[in-house]
Structures are given as C-alpha cells and as structure tokens.
Design a protein around this motif. Structure first.
Motif, PDB file in Angstrom:
ATOM      1  N   THR A 186       1.076  -1.466  -0.033  1.00 41.80           N
ATOM      2  CA  THR A 186       0.011   0.359  -0.114  1.00 41.80           C
ATOM      3  C   THR A 186       0.973   0.970  -0.108  1.00 41.80           C
ATOM      4  OG1 THR A 186       0.265   0.039   2.326  1.00 41.80           O
ATOM      5  CG2 THR A 186      -2.026  -1.137   1.106  1.00 41.80           C
ATOM      6  N   ASN A 187       0.208   1.979  -0.109  1.00 43.78           N
ATOM      7  CA  ASN A 187       0.712   3.136  -0.290  1.00 43.78           C
ATOM      8  C   ASN A 187      -0.125   4.429   0.287  1.00 43.78           C
ATOM      9  OD1 ASN A 187       4.029   4.069  -0.559  1.00 43.78           O
ATOM     10  ND2 ASN A 187       3.824   3.907  -2.472  1.00 43.78           N
ATOM     11  N   GLU A 188       0.564   6.185   0.825  1.00 42.69           N
ATOM     12  CA  GLU A 188      -0.211   6.809   1.114  1.00 42.69           C
ATOM     13  C   GLU A 188      -0.008   8.100   0.775  1.00 42.69           C
ATOM     14  OE1 GLU A 188      -1.777   6.506   5.187  1.00 42.69           O
ATOM     15  OE2 GLU A 188      -1.603   9.069   5.508  1.00 42.69           O
ATOM     16  N   MET A 189      -0.229   8.711  -0.399  1.00 40.91           N
ATOM     17  CA  MET A 189       0.239   9.741  -1.410  1.00 40.91           C
ATOM     18  C   MET A 189      -0.840  11.062  -1.164  1.00 40.91           C
ATOM     19  SD  MET A 189       1.781   7.417  -3.437  1.00 40.91           S
ATOM     20  CE  MET A 189       3.085   8.547  -3.783  1.00 40.91           C
ATOM     21  N   PHE A 190       0.125  11.847  -1.532  1.00 45.11           N
ATOM     22  CA  PHE A 190       0.257  13.361  -1.993  1.00 45.11           C
ATOM     23  C   PHE A 190       0.497  13.117  -3.004  1.00 45.11           C
ATOM     24  CE2 PHE A 190       1.241  18.009  -1.653  1.00 45.11           C
ATOM     25  CZ  PHE A 190       0.457  18.475  -1.297  1.00 45.11           C
ATOM     26  N   GLN A 203      -4.618   5.709   2.499  1.00 45.79           N
ATOM     27  CA  GLN A 203      -3.606   4.386   1.872  1.00 45.79           C
ATOM     28  C   GLN A 203      -4.646   3.937   1.627  1.00 45.79           C
ATOM     29  OE1 GLN A 203      -1.798   2.485   5.869  1.00 45.79           O
ATOM     30  NE2 GLN A 203      -2.191   0.527   4.656  1.00 45.79           N
ATOM     31  N   LEU A 204      -3.600   3.351   0.402  1.00 50.37           N
ATOM     32  CA  LEU A 204      -4.194   2.676  -1.153  1.00 50.37           C
ATOM     33  C   LEU A 204      -3.493   1.729  -1.457  1.00 50.37           C
ATOM     34  CD1 LEU A 204      -6.064   5.398  -2.986  1.00 50.37           C
ATOM     35  CD2 LEU A 204      -6.848   3.788  -1.793  1.00 50.37           C
ATOM     36  N   PRO A 205      -3.990   0.394  -1.939  1.00 50.44           N
ATOM     37  CA  PRO A 205      -3.653  -0.068  -2.739  1.00 50.44           C
ATOM     38  C   PRO A 205      -2.463  -0.072  -4.010  1.00 50.44           C
ATOM     39  CG  PRO A 205      -5.370  -1.506  -2.500  1.00 50.44           C
ATOM     40  CD  PRO A 205      -5.413   0.001  -1.915  1.00 50.44           C
ATOM     41  N   LYS A 206      -1.044  -0.193  -3.822  1.00 49.04           N
ATOM     42  CA  LYS A 206      -0.982   0.049  -4.849  1.00 49.04           C
ATOM     43  C   LYS A 206      -1.135   0.311  -6.113  1.00 49.04           C
ATOM     44  CE  LYS A 206       3.876   0.101  -2.407  1.00 49.04           C
ATOM     45  NZ  LYS A 206       5.386   0.170  -2.979  1.00 49.04           N
ATOM     46  N   THR A 207      -1.859  -0.803  -6.832  1.00 48.44           N
ATOM     47  CA  THR A 207      -2.745  -0.835  -7.779  1.00 48.44           C
ATOM     48  C   THR A 207      -3.932   0.220  -7.780  1.00 48.44           C
ATOM     49  OG1 THR A 207      -3.937  -2.554  -6.208  1.00 48.44           O
ATOM     50  CG2 THR A 207      -2.476  -3.224  -8.275  1.00 48.44           C
ATOM     51  N   GLU A 208      -3.614   0.349  -7.037  1.00 48.29           N
ATOM     52  CA  GLU A 208      -5.132   1.594  -7.127  1.00 48.29           C
ATOM     53  C   GLU A 208      -4.376   3.289  -7.101  1.00 48.29           C
ATOM     54  OE1 GLU A 208      -8.265   1.453  -7.555  1.00 48.29           O
ATOM     55  OE2 GLU A 208      -8.734   3.633  -6.777  1.00 48.29           O
TER      56      GLU A 208
END
Ligand code: C5P
Length: 219
Positions: A186-190, A203-208
């Motif tokens: 997962t990653n939590e991106m700005f 926080q989302l799966p990297k695929t998403e």
C-alpha cells in the motif's frame, strides 16, 4: 474491462532500486522492490499504452509484450532513459535511484586485513538525476510524473521538486509511516500537479494508486 484511454501512447516507467558496485562482491543500494512501478506499468499496459520499463534489479516479471530494459547502475538507467525519452509521450519515474555511488575500490575483493581493524572510509560520487534531466529536455505535449519519498515536510518538498524538475505531476509519500513506501503493498500519497491541483489520498493498494495516477494525469 479497462478503458483503452492510453491506446497508442508511448509510456516509459522506471522502477526498482539501482545497485552501485564498490568492489568485486559489494554494492550500495536500497530496499526498493519495484512494486509501485510495476503497478504503474501494468495499469498503463491495461489501458492500451505501449509500455517500456527500465528496471533495476528486482526479479519481477512483466507481460511478454511489454518492452523491458534491465539495468543495474544509475548511470545505466540514465543512459537508457535519455535514449528512450525523445520517442515517449509520457514517463513515470518510480525507481529508487542511488543519488551517490561509491568510488570503486577496484576489480578485486576488499580484504578486511587491509584496514587492520581500523575501519574504512568509502568516498562517494554524485549520480545523474534522471528525472531532472528528462524534465529539462521535455518537449510540448510530453508528460512527466515523479515520485518523492519523504520523511519530513512532504507537501513543501513535493512542490519544490515539481517545479525544480519541470514535472506535470508528483506523488509524494511518507516513507516513515506504516503502510507507505518500501516493501509494502500500500501507499499513502500526497499528489500535486502543475495545474496546482492538490489531493491527499488515503492508504490505498499500490494497484489503485497507479490507476488513479494515470486518471489524474489524463483528466
Ligand atoms: O529528488 P528525489 O530523489 O527525492 O526525487 C525522486 C524522484 O526522482 C523519483 O521519481 C525518482 O525516480 C527520481 N530520481 C531519478 N534519478 C535520481 C534520483 C531520483 O530519476 N538520481
């Protein structure tokens, strides 16, 4: 079914770590797995793009009709990317490139008897910044996405890098936070773009994350 909204687009993705040799058996690197970049590459592929991946050492496999250029060092990644960039419509650089490389000890293996227990000092040289270089040579119509792994001042650093590297979009994450960064799914991106749009994603799966990045760039 995936929308084929990237059909005919030439897309470059870098991923994984680079590896900078010091002696015959040792190298300088980082724990990047290449997962985020693989998700970005596969998302573009599923949306119909012609994808070229420039991959550091990861052991990942890719769809057989995706072009893969395997490299080891940052300088090899730089050469591959600068050769490819003029023929690309978009690039997304996710690779965790080593900013520095050790000054090589030599062809042979360093022996600890050489230092007689006194420790050693290794000198480093600066590697090229691939993303900055592509940004500097970006022509009208080309789109460039960068990543930023940060531990502090994420939003300020994202804004600074977006401008300094002439990017269209930057995706920044806090690598100090659980569920974001190296070795997790997962990653939590700005996310910040050159039009001034800012989004904080949960926080989302990297695929998403990968799918949303292309959505954001294409909108
Ligand atoms: O400046 P910083 O290293 O944090 O920027 C990260 C972004 O720049 C990532 O997209 C990474 O792939 C790219 N980068 C690069 N070449 C380097 C260092 C980083 O392409 N030497």
């Amino acid at each position: 079914l995936a929308p084929r909204d990237m059909a005919g687009k030439q897309v470059l993705v870098t991923l994984g770590p680079t590896r900078e040799p010091w002696d015959a058996v040792r190298f300088w690197s980082n724990p990047s797995s290449g997962t985020m970049g693989a998700c970005v590459a596969v998302a573009a592929y599923l949306r119909g793009a012609d994808v070229t991946v420039v991959a550091g050492p990861t052991g990942l496999t890719f769809p057989c009709d995706m072009a893969v250029v395997s490299v080891t060092t940052a300088r090899q990644m730089y050469e591959a990317c600068t050769d490819l960039w003029p023929s690309m419509d978009m690039a997304c650089l996710t690779a965790a490139v080593a900013d520095y490389r050790p000054v090589p000890f030599g062809e042979s293996k360093f022996k600890k008897s050489t230092s007689a227990g006194a420790g050693i000092t290794v000198e480093f040289e600066t590697n090229p910044d691939i993303l900055k270089s592509l940004g500097e040579s970006k022509r009208d119509g080309q789109k460039l996405i960068g990543f930023a792994a940060e531990t502090d001042n994420i939003r300020e650093e994202a804004a600074r890098k977006l401008a300094a590297k002439n990017l269209d979009l930057i995706a920044a994450n806090n690598i100090g936070k659980a569920g974001s960064g190296f070795g997790v799914a997962t990653n939590e991106m700005f996310v910040l773009d050159a039009k001034g749009r800012k989004e904080q994603w949960p926080q989302l799966p990297k695929t998403e994350v990968a799918w949303r990045l292309w959505d954001h760039l294409l909108l």
